[in-house]
Scaffold this active site. Structure first.
Site: not given
Ligand code: PEP
Length: 253
Positions: A9-11, A97, A99, A169, A175, A215, A236-237
């Protein structure tokens, strides 16, 4: 046997150039494994979906959307429908998600509508669930995940649920660099599978893929993936660096 599923997930990251070069680097590093021993998906920002899908058209890497709107078309300024996502090459859509739940304010009911909109439009939903830090600290993890799962899947029959991936998640791990221990993650994954078995049946629960997200990185991926109910990772990251993402994929092939 559930095929591992790793998604990145590149956000709200990358740009028109770096999204395509990242996609190409992932594609060349997974040529012999993607789609065979592992399913791989990248989930770029909406505006780069078409360019990324076209860069990946000769590969077995799927493309997913970070969100989807609940209606098929019409006067919904700023929103994107399932048909539009399909049209630009998506096969997956994230629904709920954390966020979107906690920054944008999406409710369980909205998330359920998004899951239904994705399925109606021929997309495979990845339904995200997970507790906040204070919910874990007050022993509410099972309650929160059960509620999000039941509400997210409300009014969906067996056939529909078999097309869904669940992503567990924990919000406190997203993150933040804090990862759930493999045992903490396994405990919730097993709860999710048990719930699916109770609501539907054990055949469906056994086939359901449940990703862990929070993470995930090259140095914890293998340990997480070694757990019996962890079938993949939503990253993610670490999915923004081709080498890290490829390292993570290597742990499952
Ligand atoms: C995510 O965005 O779904 C996620 C798990 O992010 P990170 O890996 O950066 O925690």
């Amino acid at each position: 046997m559930r095929k591992p599923f790793i998604a990145g997930n590149w956000k709200m990251n990358t740009d028109s150039h770096s999204s395509v070069s990242l996609a190409k680097a992932i594609s060349s590093g997974t040529q012999h494994v993607a789609g065979r021993s592992v399913d791989v998906a990248v989930i770029p920002p909406f505006v780069y979906l078409q360019a990324v899908a076209s860069a990946l058209s000769a590969s077995s890497i799927a493309v997913g959307a970070q969100d989807i709107y609940i209606e098929p078309k019409g006067a919904f300024t700023g929103e994107i429908s399932a048909a539009m996502l399909k049209d630009v090459g998506c096969s997956y859509a994230l629904c709920g998600h954390s966020e979107r739940r906690h920054v944008i304010g999406e409710t369980d009911e909205m998330v359920n509508k998004k899951v239904k909109a994705a399925l109606a439009g021929g997309l495979l939903p990845i339904l995200c669930v997970g507790e906040l830090r204070e919910e874990r600290e007050s022993d509410k993890t099972a309650e929160v995940v059960t509620r999000q799962l039941k509400n997210g899947l409300a009014d969906l029959g067996d056939e529909k649920v078999s097309a869904i991936t669940i992503a567990y998640e924990p919000v406190w791990a997203i993150g933040t660099g804090l990862t759930a221990t493999p045992q903490q993650a396994q405990e919730v994954h097993s709860l999710i599978r048990e719930l699916i078995s109770r609501i539907y049946d054990s055949r469906l629960a056994d086939a359901l893929r449940i990703q862990y997200g929070g993470s995930a990185k090259p140095d914890n991926a293998a340990e997480l993936m070694a757990q019996p109910d962890i079938d993949g990772l939503l990253v993610g990251g670490a999915s923004l660096k081709a080498d890290d993402f490829l390292e993570i994929i290597k742990t499952v092939v």
